[in-house]
Design an enzyme around this catalytic site. Structure first.
Site, PDB file in Angstrom:
ATOM      1  N   ASP A 143       1.086  -0.888  -0.066  1.00 45.49           N
ATOM      2  CA  ASP A 143      -0.213  -0.322   0.315  1.00 45.49           C
ATOM      3  C   ASP A 143       0.867   1.295   0.360  1.00 45.49           C
ATOM      4  O   ASP A 143       1.948   1.289   1.115  1.00 45.49           O
ATOM      5  CB  ASP A 143      -0.761  -0.056   1.560  1.00 45.49           C
ATOM      6  N   GLU A 182      -0.931  -0.962  -5.949  1.00 40.79           N
ATOM      7  CA  GLU A 182      -2.304   0.241  -5.963  1.00 40.79           C
ATOM      8  C   GLU A 182      -1.699   0.336  -7.412  1.00 40.79           C
ATOM      9  O   GLU A 182      -1.216   0.865  -7.789  1.00 40.79           O
ATOM     10  CB  GLU A 182      -2.749   0.489  -5.613  1.00 40.79           C
ATOM     11  N   CYS A 237     -12.417  -5.037   5.545  1.00 43.37           N
ATOM     12  CA  CYS A 237     -11.760  -5.649   6.306  1.00 43.37           C
ATOM     13  C   CYS A 237     -10.903  -7.383   5.741  1.00 43.37           C
ATOM     14  O   CYS A 237     -11.960  -7.827   5.243  1.00 43.37           O
ATOM     15  CB  CYS A 237     -12.541  -5.891   7.591  1.00 43.37           C
ATOM     16  N   CYS A 276     -12.158 -10.650   7.946  1.00 44.63           N
ATOM     17  CA  CYS A 276     -14.265 -11.066   7.585  1.00 44.63           C
ATOM     18  C   CYS A 276     -14.408 -10.375   6.223  1.00 44.63           C
ATOM     19  O   CYS A 276     -15.511 -10.957   5.828  1.00 44.63           O
ATOM     20  CB  CYS A 276     -14.865 -10.797   8.849  1.00 44.63           C
ATOM     21  N   CYS A 317     -12.716  -3.183  13.486  1.00 46.84           N
ATOM     22  CA  CYS A 317     -13.948  -3.749  12.288  1.00 46.84           C
ATOM     23  C   CYS A 317     -15.364  -4.047  13.148  1.00 46.84           C
ATOM     24  O   CYS A 317     -14.833  -4.948  13.992  1.00 46.84           O
ATOM     25  CB  CYS A 317     -14.023  -5.173  11.879  1.00 46.84           C
ATOM     26  N   CYS A 341     -15.719  -8.762  12.972  1.00 49.51           N
ATOM     27  CA  CYS A 341     -15.426  -9.696  13.424  1.00 49.51           C
ATOM     28  C   CYS A 341     -14.676  -9.088  15.034  1.00 49.51           C
ATOM     29  O   CYS A 341     -13.870  -9.756  15.851  1.00 49.51           O
ATOM     30  CB  CYS A 341     -14.218  -9.752  12.782  1.00 49.51           C
ATOM     31  N   ASP A 384      -2.986   0.561   7.069  1.00 49.53           N
ATOM     32  CA  ASP A 384      -2.626   0.861   6.177  1.00 49.53           C
ATOM     33  C   ASP A 384      -2.096  -0.811   5.780  1.00 49.53           C
ATOM     34  O   ASP A 384      -1.871  -1.530   4.801  1.00 49.53           O
ATOM     35  CB  ASP A 384      -1.238   1.630   5.805  1.00 49.53           C
TER      36      ASP A 384
END
Ligand SMILES: [Zn+2]
Length: 374
Positions: free
Chosen positions: A182, A266, A319, A322, A338, A341, A348
């Protein structure tokens, strides 16, 4: 076989310095004079001047300005070829290149020499009209005889030589490791392993010093000798900072390529992002574009795969554990909980993991992969 440039520092003798200054000056004169001619011809008659016309003009330029004959004619011809390329790029709608610009005396200077204008013997390079070989500080031996060389002087007054050589890349042994990256702001990148790149050492100190010098420079009188001296200092510091950054990026991209078989990043619309004022400085500084470019060619050389994941993939908001997606996640929020979960999530590292998963999924179906195609 591919061509690869090897760039080294060059320490010309006083005699060579003079010859180079002359060569830079003549190349700049031919570039600017021809560019002015082309521009006027286009503005007044709507005509574009061909390369062969420009070459014929060079002959008459030499008659009008005999000092042009003091430097190798190969350099001047190469200047015209470079200008032709600049115009070809400009007229190519795919490249979106800028209209060629005039070269300034105080900017970076460079000349390009093809095989006819230099001699390569026993690892030494002698340029036409010079009596002695160029003192080059080699960091490694050249893999082959260079097919062309570029000699440049940057704004800080340092000389460089870049030698274009044939290069046979060697694929690395295959490793099972894969990584997602990232691209960050405070760190250049964060990996799915949780490693943060950090910033180059010394950079902060250099930057503080630069800010100080620039404030002093603003107070100096235009055209004064003190101002000139300070300008040189600022240019040298700029060069140092740029070197520091480039070095760090090279080291980081090399390590990632050495350690991983598949590297997922990315794909970014950098021009689009830089328009956003608040992010602009950080992004240009961090050198994202250069980082991805290096990963791309180093992957191709080493038999690794670079996979680009669509920039629209919501890598930050999912996330990784999950698959729960948050609706809103402002850029300033670096950690979140999250709801799916209950995990505490580092923005990051989570994004890097999602990029890795998405990249490998796409890679498995053979959807993308710059390195895979090469
Ligand atoms: Zn979750």
């Amino acid at each position: 076989m591919i061509k690869r440039a090897y760039k080294e520092r060059l320490y010309p003798t006083p005699e060579q310095t003079e010859l180079l200054a002359q060569s830079f000056g003549c190349a700049r004169f031919v570039w600017n004079n021809t560019l002015a001619y082309r521009t006027t011809a286009y503005q007044q008659q709507g005509e574009s001047v061909s390369h062969s016309t420009a070459e014929k003009r060079l002959v008459s330029l030499k008659a009008d300005y005999p000092w042009l004959k003091d430097v190798s004619s190969v350099i001047l011809q190469q200047t015209l070829r470079d200008q032709k390329t600049a115009f070809d790029n400009f007229f190519n709608p795919k490249l979106k290149a800028r209209y060629p610009r005039f070269k300034k005396k105080d900017g970076r200077q460079s000349i390009r020499l093809t095989r006819a204008a230099f001699r390569y013997r026993d690892g030494e390079i002698t340029i036409a009209k010079a009596k002695t070989p160029l003192p080059i500080r080699w960091s490694r031996p050249l893999p082959s005889e260079p097919s062309s060389i570029t000699i440049s002087r940057d704004r800080a007054g340092r000389y460089f030589i870049s030698c274009l050589c044939d290069f046979v890349p060697e694929a690395f042994p295959v490793t099972p490791k894969t990584v997602g990256i990232d691209l960050g702001l405070s760190d250049l990148f964060i990996t799915s392993d949780g490693a943060k790149s950090g910033n180059p050492r010394h950079l902060k100190r250099y930057e503080a010093k630069l800010a100080r010098l620039q404030r002093r420079l603003a107070k100096k009188q235009k055209g004064s000798r003190n101002r000139q001296k300070l300008c040189q200092k600022v240019a040298r510091l700029h060069a140092k900072i740029a070197d520091c950054r480039r070095d760090a990026i090279h080291k980081a991209s090399r390590t990632l390529i050495n350690e991983n078989q598949v590297i997922c990043v990315e794909s970014l619309n950098i021009t689009g992002m830089v328009k956003n004022r608040s992010l602009a400085k950080a992004i240009s500084d961090a050198g994202w574009g250069e980082f991805v470019r290096q990963l791309e060619y180093k992957a191709a050389w080493s038999g690794r795969q670079l996979v680009k994941v669509s920039q629209w993939y919501p890598s930050s908001k999912l996330c990784h554990g999950c698959g729960h997606k948050v609706e809103k996640l402002p850029l300033s929020q670096r950690h979140w909980h999250c709801e799916g979960c209950g995990e505490a999530i580092d923005r990051d590292i989570n994004a890097a993991n999602n990029i890795r998963t998405a990249g490998l999924a796409g890679f498995a179906c053979g959807a993308t992969g710059a390195g895979a195609a090469a």
